[in-house]
Design a protein around this motif. Structure first.
Motif, PDB file in Angstrom:
ATOM      1  N   PRO A   4       0.840  -1.196   0.000  1.00 15.37           N
ATOM      2  CA  PRO A   4       0.000   0.000   0.000  1.00 15.37           C
ATOM      3  C   PRO A   4       0.877   1.248   0.000  1.00 15.37           C
ATOM      4  O   PRO A   4       2.049   1.211   0.393  1.00 15.37           O
ATOM      5  N   GLU A   5       0.304   2.339  -0.421  1.00 18.23           N
ATOM      6  CA  GLU A   5       1.048   3.597  -0.570  1.00 18.23           C
ATOM      7  C   GLU A   5       1.816   3.985   0.691  1.00 18.23           C
ATOM      8  O   GLU A   5       2.965   4.427   0.620  1.00 18.23           O
ATOM      9  N   ASP A   6       1.227   3.766   1.850  1.00 20.45           N
ATOM     10  CA  ASP A   6       1.878   4.173   3.101  1.00 20.45           C
ATOM     11  C   ASP A   6       3.053   3.278   3.489  1.00 20.45           C
ATOM     12  O   ASP A   6       3.796   3.602   4.412  1.00 20.45           O
ATOM     13  N   ARG A   7       3.254   2.159   2.779  1.00 18.01           N
ATOM     14  CA  ARG A   7       4.370   1.259   3.093  1.00 18.01           C
ATOM     15  C   ARG A   7       5.359   1.116   1.949  1.00 18.01           C
ATOM     16  O   ARG A   7       6.430   0.534   2.114  1.00 18.01           O
TER      17      ARG A   7
ATOM     18  N   GLU B  81       7.346   3.172   0.424  1.00 17.25           N
ATOM     19  CA  GLU B  81       8.663   3.794   0.594  1.00 17.25           C
ATOM     20  C   GLU B  81       9.576   2.934   1.460  1.00 17.25           C
ATOM     21  O   GLU B  81      10.776   2.831   1.198  1.00 17.25           O
TER      22      GLU B  81
END
Length: 90
Positions: A13-16, A18
């Motif tokens: 998911p976007e929040d992970r 990076e």
């Protein structure tokens, strides 16, 4: 003994995503240095979608890679992310 090939994707998911990107270089380096690793490629093909292609000389080398990976920072970052992998004995 036959070679073992793994191909597929892992999705973050976007929040992970990076954190996955940050962990990739070391995971790639360590994987490529393993005895029996013929080929190891990991790349982000779309945002949060990571494609992997790996080839090991035999099942023992592949199993050792899996064991090392499960005890690594890579697994700490990605262990619960969805994966769609195919594993084939060649």
């Amino acid at each position: 003994m036959s070679a073992v090939q793994l191909t597929g994707t892992m999705t973050a998911p976007e929040d992970r995503a990076e954190a996955v990107r940050a962990a990739m270089p070391e995971h790639i380096r360590l994987s490529r240095e393993e005895p029996g690793c013929v080929f190891f490629e990991l790349r982000e093909t779309d945002p949060g979608v990571f494609e992997v292609s790996e080839l090991f000389l035999n099942r023992a080398a592949f199993d050792a890679h899996q064991a090392r990976t499960r005890a690594s920072d890579w697994f700490r970052v990605t262990g619960d992310l969805p994966r769609d992998y195919d594993v084939a004995d060649l």
